[in-house]
Design an enzyme around this catalytic site. Structure first.
Site, PDB file in Angstrom:
ATOM      1  N   GLU A  98       0.841  -1.143   0.025  1.00 48.42           N
ATOM      2  CA  GLU A  98       0.080  -0.121  -0.178  1.00 48.42           C
ATOM      3  C   GLU A  98       0.650   1.331  -0.069  1.00 48.42           C
ATOM      4  O   GLU A  98       0.562   2.242  -0.599  1.00 48.42           O
ATOM      5  CB  GLU A  98      -0.964   0.113   1.295  1.00 48.42           C
ATOM      6  CG  GLU A  98      -1.860  -0.914   1.091  1.00 48.42           C
ATOM      7  CD  GLU A  98      -3.107  -0.775   0.112  1.00 48.42           C
ATOM      8  OE1 GLU A  98      -3.313   0.487  -0.259  1.00 48.42           O
ATOM      9  OE2 GLU A  98      -3.543  -1.620  -0.590  1.00 48.42           O
ATOM     10  N   SER A 102     -52.250 -16.011  45.070  1.00 51.66           N
ATOM     11  CA  SER A 102     -51.698 -16.667  46.435  1.00 51.66           C
ATOM     12  C   SER A 102     -50.410 -16.492  46.346  1.00 51.66           C
ATOM     13  O   SER A 102     -49.814 -17.025  47.541  1.00 51.66           O
ATOM     14  CB  SER A 102     -52.241 -18.065  46.242  1.00 51.66           C
ATOM     15  OG  SER A 102     -53.543 -18.375  45.842  1.00 51.66           O
TER      16      SER A 102
END
Lengths: 778, 162
Positions: A185, A465
């Protein structure tokens, strides 16, 4: 003189045109300077910040391996695959395993946990009977006793830009990769100041020669600037800014910092909405391996892909990717980084891609919502998304997977059996550790993998309950008035309400049973004796006890509360039952164990904290009664699915018209709370035992459980006649042995006669006064 | 590290892990930090190994051994982390709760020390020596808070478990 004066005068007062040009030039200079200063500021502010901007990583509880652990080889292999371990022929390094039937060789990965580092170990495991029978070091030596696998990452908390990263320091990047990036690069990287005229010229030449765009002229620095600050649009202005910023970046930072940033930022592909930035993440994404484990040709592929990550995508275009990779290999050979022979050899190798994994950024949204709520209390949003925090949670992915699967499966079966339309029922459940209050699993709904309405946190439903144990607990705290052997009236009852109306509670079976022992009223969840008991105690006492036990919501202080007329979330019910399961000790429910910063230092711990809110012996009475619920009471059907020696305790909850079905239950080590119902609050015809209870049993019967063995402290035992509540001799039919707070055994004998033994084989009366002392000291 | 913490840990080791210890007077820290006269405790009693579940017993022992090593270095936060891991495996093992209580006492977190010791007491089945140890620990925690009367009461409770 005069001429000279004339000339100098001319110089001082130039023609109007030149004056304008001068001024214009000055303005341009000022503007350009301002622009450069602006760019410079932007670079310096953002470079540092972006350089180490990391999402917070969220980890599940690690799997701890020890001899005797209930775990099959198949289960372990599934876990290893989820942790990205590789099956290999021979184990050579961390993250690899080799299985042969019931034997498995494995090398764990090193990992830094909040309580210390766990080294990488090579182990031989042997399985049998659904258990891990033994684990030994592969090189001989003593058995390690306990080994932790690295934990599974369950989520990342991202900044707004949805980008995942694995940050690497330059010294963690293979030198060949660095050299290859530079060779391919930007050959002049170490010599230019951000821009390279030679690079541009060479690229032009190469393009002309190939009659195509084969090389770009951008330096690594320019590419980094592009990745950091710009989107993908091309324009002249952007190019200009990019060049200026590249120069400025080189001015402020050295080559190593720029290179390191480049390697961490470089764009290498797309995984759905997730951008793959950086070589670390790309290595995971394409090869399913850490970067340091990549072979040279795999490194070459990464370098080659920079030119066009989607064009050279090795999964979609393997041919192109291979050609590009081989081209990079030739460049490496040309540059002398590898030999030509090696380049030719490597070029023949396959691409070496790993399996594509569905990357889940948040596998358990329901649990994570609770984690985030906790984090928001302690951290700012930007610290979560930038600091690279590591958050260690309590989630047990095995329990979670089982819970999700069992809930969905049972709901499908219930719908089929009750001929309900598919998908009508919903559910939610929570599993915790009774000792530490850690949340092991949280299932927010049926389709729990999808983010949606989190019923555990937000669905307020009537609890029925489920509140009864608290009322009976309040009664038993007054041993001079109530014991488990107290006789409660179960006859028609009319309660005058404040607003003038009367209320006549009824039992679920619609019958009245005359007289019933207090413990049986709870075991059978009878409504009428419960309301009588509540009226004797007062609703305010119940409200105050419920708050102490962990309910934070406001509670309606009406007599209907005795039967559970309160809307609570499953999470709140879990808090309540956590205290019951923990013997009267309130333990905050925790989802986070510790938070470490990016360098592994502990930022914050969330230690286990307990606070006693009810005396131990009274709590034991309630736990004992809840065990009877499972063996002989409303939950006996599901109780048959557990070993009696486990001492499973639980309570059903069913609301009017069977709209809500609840079950909360616990063994010695695990608590689970389950709700089943409809989102539209419609009736569904299920009792607590049939709906939620079935889910509970499906799940808990598959978890490794420890028995709930009750403490004997501060208790006396006695045989009681169920008809009269008096002490029963051997001749009394159906007599039961009940626990009492020390000193509160009734002295009344039952009419069925026989010589009564007050302690019933329990404690000597001599030490009763000691036992009473127990309760005095707080 | 405050003076005296060591002794608390030694006490915990002897009381909870099955590690034999030589009989010697043990001192726990008082409110001012230094050993307080009158707080000398008789030697802890050697106990059989913790009765954890059959599966996790070995793992619990490993964790407790690691915790002991770290305790020698005074790394109390990490010790607590290891004990919490052990509690996850065996939440109803009263000895583990006693140890965690000793850690909090050593850290000067007296409220939690007492609460954790109470948690241990609630799980004991017939282990008189451990009950005595827990009450002594509670006495020391109360002493640390400056609650002398409460400490006296706790010491009386400890004496019951002879």
């Amino acid at each position: 003189m005069g001429r000279r004066r004339f000339r100098s005068r001319r110089r001082r007062s130039p023609s109007p045109g030149r004056r304008l040009a001068w001024r214009l030039g000055l303005v341009v200079l000022v503007l350009v300077s301002a622009w450069v200063i602006y760019l410079d500021l932007r670079i310096r502010l953002q470079f540092e910040q972006k350089r180490w901007s990391l999402p917070a990583l969220v980890y599940a509880r690690p799997l701890e391996l020890y001899a005797g652990l209930p775990l099959s080889a198949d289960e372990l292999e599934r876990t290893l695959r989820r942790l990205h371990y590789h099956a290999v022929g021979r184990v050579r390094g961390p993250g690899q395993y080799h299985r042969q039937g019931r034997r498995l060789t494995l090398q764990t990965r090193a990992f830094r946990f909040p309580d210390g580092p766990e080294a990488s170990r090579r182990l031989r495991l042997r399985f049998g009977d659904g258990r891990l029978l033994s684990l030994r070091p592969a090189d001989g030596g003593a058995a390690p006793g306990l080994v932790r696998l690295d934990p599974r990452r369950i989520a990342s908390i991202y900044p707004a830009r949805k980008a995942d990263r694995i940050l690497l320091r330059l010294d963690q990047v293979p030198p060949l990769l660095v050299a290859a990036f530079i060779a391919v690069e930007d050959r002049d990287f170490y010599h230019h100041h951000g821009l390279s005229l030679r690079g541009i010229a060479r690229a032009l030449l190469a393009d002309i020669r190939a009659r195509a765009l084969v090389q770009g002229g951008s330096t690594l620095t320019q590419q980094l600037v592009k990745n950091l600050f710009f989107d993908n649009r091309r324009s002249f202005w952007r190019k200009l800014n990019e060049a200026a910023m590249a120069l400025l970046l080189e001015l402020h930072y050295d080559k190593r910092a720029i290179l390191e940033s480049y390697l961490n930022e470089v764009y290498l592909g797309q995984d759905g909405a997730r951008a793959i930035h950086g070589v670390g993440l790309a290595s995971r994404f394409y090869f399913d391996r850490p970067l340091r484990a990549l072979r040279p040709e795999q490194l070459a592929l990464l370098v080659g892909m920079v030119r066009g990550p989607s064009y050279y995508d090795p999964r979609r275009h393997p041919g192109r990717a291979r050609a590009r990779r081989n081209r990079v290999l030739r460049i490496l050979a040309d540059q002398g980084l590898i030999t030509a022979a090696k380049a030719r050899k490597l070029a023949r190798r396959p691409l070496g891609l790993g399996p594509r994994r569905r990357q889940v950024t948040n596998a358990y949204p329901g649990f994570l919502e609770l984690v985030r709520a906790q984090l928001r209390r302690d951290y700012r949003e930007q610290d979560l998304t930038r600091g690279g925090l590591r958050i260690f949670t309590t989630l047990d992915t095995r329990v979670q997977a089982l819970a999700m699967q069992r809930l969905a499966d049972r709901l499908r079966r219930i719908e089929r059996r009750h001929r309900l339309p598919a998908g009508r029922l919903q559910g939610a459940l929570v599993v915790t550790d009774t000792g530490t209050g850690e949340i092991l699993a949280l299932v927010p709904g049926r389709d729990s993998a999808r983010a949606g309405f989190n019923r555990v946190l937000h669905a307020r439903r009537q609890v029925g309950s489920l509140l009864k144990p608290a009322l009976y607990l309040e009664a038993l705290r007054h041993p001079d008035r109530f014991t488990l052997a107290s006789v409660l009236e179960d006859r028609p009852l009319r309660v005058q309400l404040d607003d003038g109306r009367t209320w006549s509670p009824r039992n679920d079976d619609g019958r009245f049973h005359g007289r019933v022992l207090l413990y049986r009223a709870l075991v059978r969840s009878e409504n009428v004796p419960t309301v009588r008991l509540g009226l004797a105690l007062g609703v305010d006492r119940l409200v105050s006890l419920l708050h102490r036990l962990g309910i934070e919501s406001e509670l309606p202080a009406y007599p209907s509360l005795f039967l559970g007329a309160a809307n609570l979330t499953p999470l709140e019910v879990t808090r309540l039952y956590q205290t019951l399961a923990a013997g009267g000790f309130r333990t905050p429910l925790r989802t986070i164990r510790a938070v470490l910063d990016a360098r592994g230092r502990a930022l914050r711990r969330y230690p286990l904290e307990v606070k006693q809110v009810v005396d131990g012996p009274v709590m034991t009475l309630i736990q004992w009664t809840l065990q009877r619920v499972v063996t002989e009471g409303t939950a006996r059907a599901l109780g048959r699915r557990f070993d009696p020696a486990l001492g499973m305790a639980g309570k059903t909850g069913t609301t009017n018209d069977l709209r809500d079905s609840w079950f909360a239950g616990f063994s010695g080590n695990r608590l689970a709370v389950v709700w089943v119902g409809r989102d539209d609050d419609g009736p569904m015809g299920l009792t607590g035992a049939a709906g939620a209870g079935a889910v509970f049993a499906d799940l808990m019967s598959r978890l490794p459980l420890e028995p709930l063995v009750l403490s004997d402290q501060g208790l006396d035992w006695a045989w009681i006649d169920p008809a009269s509540g008096g002490l029963a001799g051997p001749g009394c039919p159906g007599r039961v042995r009940l626990p009492f707070l020390a000193g509160s055994v009734p002295d009344r004998r039952a009419p069925c006669g026989g010589p009564a033994t007050p302690s019933g084989g329990g404690r000597r009366p001599v030490i009763h006064w000691l036992q009473r002392l127990w309760r005095e000291v707080r | 590290m405050r003076p005296g913490f060591w002794f608390v840990w030694v006490l915990a080791l002897a009381g909870c892990g099955g590690v034999p210890s030589r009989p010697a007077p043990v001192v726990v820290p008082g409110g001012g930090g230094g050993p307080t006269p009158g707080l000398a405790l008789p030697p802890a009693v050697v106990q059989a190994p913790a009765a954890a579940g059959p599966a996790s017993g070995g793992a619990v022992r490993v964790l407790v051994a690691q915790a002991d090593d770290l305790a020698r270095a005074g790394a109390w936060d990490r010790v607590a982390g290891l004990l919490e891991r052990a509690l996850h495996l065996a939440p109803r093992n009263p000895r583990l709760w006693s140890r965690l209580a000793a850690v909090r006492l050593a850290q000067g977190r007296y409220d939690q020390a007492e609460q954790l010791a109470r948690r241990s007491l609630g799980l004991i089945r017939g282990d008189r020596a451990l009950a005595r140890y827990d009450w002594r620990l509670i006495a020391a925690a109360r002493e640390g808070r400056g609650d002398r009367r409460g400490a006296r009461r706790a010491r009386r409770r400890a004496a019951i478990w002879r």
